[in-house]
Design a protein around this motif. Structure first.
Motif, PDB file in Angstrom:
ATOM      1  N   GLU A  25       8.430  -8.868 -28.293  1.00 36.93           N
ATOM      2  CA  GLU A  25       9.386  -8.009 -27.640  1.00 36.93           C
ATOM      3  C   GLU A  25      10.587  -7.952 -28.637  1.00 36.93           C
ATOM      4  O   GLU A  25      10.951  -8.298 -29.590  1.00 36.93           O
ATOM      5  CB  GLU A  25      10.087  -8.740 -26.509  1.00 36.93           C
ATOM      6  CG  GLU A  25       9.032  -8.936 -25.412  1.00 36.93           C
ATOM      7  CD  GLU A  25       9.342  -9.872 -24.181  1.00 36.93           C
ATOM      8  OE1 GLU A  25      10.554 -10.785 -24.408  1.00 36.93           O
ATOM      9  OE2 GLU A  25       8.918  -9.865 -23.052  1.00 36.93           O
ATOM     10  N   SER A  83      11.581   6.761 -26.891  1.00 40.09           N
ATOM     11  CA  SER A  83      10.008   6.976 -26.592  1.00 40.09           C
ATOM     12  C   SER A  83       9.412   6.310 -25.673  1.00 40.09           C
ATOM     13  O   SER A  83      10.022   5.549 -25.040  1.00 40.09           O
ATOM     14  CB  SER A  83       9.551   6.663 -28.166  1.00 40.09           C
ATOM     15  OG  SER A  83       9.606   5.379 -28.312  1.00 40.09           O
ATOM     16  N   ARG A  84       8.101   6.471 -25.303  1.00 32.64           N
ATOM     17  CA  ARG A  84       7.337   5.959 -24.077  1.00 32.64           C
ATOM     18  C   ARG A  84       6.073   5.529 -24.753  1.00 32.64           C
ATOM     19  O   ARG A  84       5.718   5.980 -25.922  1.00 32.64           O
ATOM     20  CB  ARG A  84       7.250   6.849 -23.189  1.00 32.64           C
ATOM     21  CG  ARG A  84       8.517   7.306 -22.388  1.00 32.64           C
ATOM     22  CD  ARG A  84       9.077   6.123 -21.552  1.00 32.64           C
ATOM     23  NE  ARG A  84      10.535   6.346 -20.801  1.00 32.64           N
ATOM     24  CZ  ARG A  84      11.551   6.003 -21.317  1.00 32.64           C
ATOM     25  NH1 ARG A  84      11.580   5.719 -22.573  1.00 32.64           N
ATOM     26  NH2 ARG A  84      12.655   6.342 -20.631  1.00 32.64           N
ATOM     27  N   PRO A  85       5.446   4.415 -24.464  1.00 33.83           N
ATOM     28  CA  PRO A  85       4.139   4.246 -24.701  1.00 33.83           C
ATOM     29  C   PRO A  85       3.159   5.330 -24.787  1.00 33.83           C
ATOM     30  O   PRO A  85       3.043   6.241 -23.983  1.00 33.83           O
ATOM     31  CB  PRO A  85       3.646   3.035 -23.598  1.00 33.83           C
ATOM     32  CG  PRO A  85       4.775   2.422 -23.065  1.00 33.83           C
ATOM     33  CD  PRO A  85       5.780   3.755 -22.950  1.00 33.83           C
ATOM     34  N   SER A  86       2.394   5.429 -26.107  1.00 35.71           N
ATOM     35  CA  SER A  86       1.421   6.732 -26.237  1.00 35.71           C
ATOM     36  C   SER A  86       0.324   6.314 -25.527  1.00 35.71           C
ATOM     37  O   SER A  86      -0.687   7.170 -25.193  1.00 35.71           O
ATOM     38  CB  SER A  86       1.142   6.773 -27.684  1.00 35.71           C
ATOM     39  OG  SER A  86       0.663   5.510 -28.035  1.00 35.71           O
ATOM     40  N   THR A  87      -0.255   4.987 -25.034  1.00 39.61           N
ATOM     41  CA  THR A  87      -1.330   4.891 -24.460  1.00 39.61           C
ATOM     42  C   THR A  87      -1.083   4.820 -22.668  1.00 39.61           C
ATOM     43  O   THR A  87       0.028   4.283 -22.340  1.00 39.61           O
ATOM     44  CB  THR A  87      -1.941   3.321 -24.776  1.00 39.61           C
ATOM     45  OG1 THR A  87      -0.799   2.218 -24.445  1.00 39.61           O
ATOM     46  CG2 THR A  87      -2.363   3.362 -26.385  1.00 39.61           C
ATOM     47  N   MET A  88      -1.978   4.972 -21.980  1.00 42.29           N
ATOM     48  CA  MET A  88      -1.978   5.164 -20.524  1.00 42.29           C
ATOM     49  C   MET A  88      -3.153   4.698 -20.146  1.00 42.29           C
ATOM     50  O   MET A  88      -4.143   4.616 -20.752  1.00 42.29           O
ATOM     51  CB  MET A  88      -1.753   6.768 -20.234  1.00 42.29           C
ATOM     52  CG  MET A  88      -0.434   7.464 -20.496  1.00 42.29           C
ATOM     53  SD  MET A  88       0.917   6.792 -20.028  1.00 42.29           S
ATOM     54  CE  MET A  88       0.920   7.236 -18.363  1.00 42.29           C
TER      55      MET A  88
END
Length: 247
Positions: free
Chosen positions: A228, A237-242
């Motif tokens: 963390e 930004s946001r996580p690239s994986t969904m």
């Protein structure tokens, strides 16, 4: 006589010492047969950066993939009994039509000649699909295409990580996204044989597997400490994986 022999021994020792010191310099400085020498010999200069043999091989493989996977996808749309396989075929046709256009454009700019027919193995796969029907057809389609995409996935990653050519780098990025989409759609059909894929990969492996030992029965491993952030957490930004839907 003893004085002469002693002088000769001293001279011999000096020559041997100088040779030993010079050997590492000769062994590692621009010697033919090294990886760096092979890379330089196989590369040509372009305005977009050096173009290596691996780059050119990647261009050819992208083209070949489209030459057999696009008609295979078209056939699935027309012949597959299930909607999941038809949808996978739709993604193959759309994805490889776009990738083929990109590959031909890059090849024209870089002066790389591309094939116009699938290779013999790929033609054999198309014949195998044409001869099948029903659920047998769907299983062959899903597994032949999934295996092919899995193998090219590694090459795409290698090229994307190592190429010095900006056109090839962008094509590898586009190809990576397309191949992952196709893999996901093929796995979504429910017909992919993961055990067969694992066995084929193990048969082709040349190195022993590494990693932690298998879990002992009845024991629960200690939970790892989360990775963390500890500093400023005003991220944009946001996580690239969904989350992916499970088949």
């Amino acid at each position: 006589m003893r004085r002469i022999n002693g002088t000769a021994l001293i001279i011999t020792a000096l020559v041997a010492t100088i040779g030993a010191l010079a050997f590492p310099v000769w062994s590692y400085a621009d010697r033919s047969g090294t990886g760096q020498a092979n890379l330089n010999a196989s590369s040509v200069a372009t305005q977009w950066g050096p173009l290596s043999a691996t780059d050119r091989d990647f261009l050819v493989k992208v083209r070949l993939a489209g030459l057999w996977e696009l008609p295979a996808g078209q056939q699935a749309i027309e012949r597959a009994p299930s909607e999941a396989v038809k949808a996978a075929g739709d993604h193959l046709v759309v994805g490889h039509t776009d990738l083929d256009r990109r590959a031909r454009d890059v090849a024209a700019k870089l002066g790389v000649e591309l094939p116009n027919q699938p290779n013999e193995q790929q033609q054999g796969w198309l014949r195998e699909l044409t001869a099948a029907s029903g659920e047998d057809y769907e299983r062959k389609f899903a597994n032949l295409l999934r295996a092919a995409h899995g193998k090219v996935f590694g090459l795409v990653a290698q090229v994307r990580a190592t190429t010095r050519n900006s056109l090839i780098r962008q094509l590898a990025t586009d190809t990576n996204q397309t191949v992952l989409d196709h893999i996901t759609m093929l796995e979504g059909t429910g017909f992919v044989d993961y055990d067969a894929i694992a066995r084929d990969a193990a048969a082709a492996a040349t190195a022993s597997p590494t990693g932690p030992p298998p879990p002992a029965g009845g024991t629960v491993p200690a939970q790892p400490v989360p990775a963390e952030p500890t500093g400023d957490q005003s991220f944009t930004s946001r996580p690239s994986t969904m989350p992916m839907p499970m088949p």
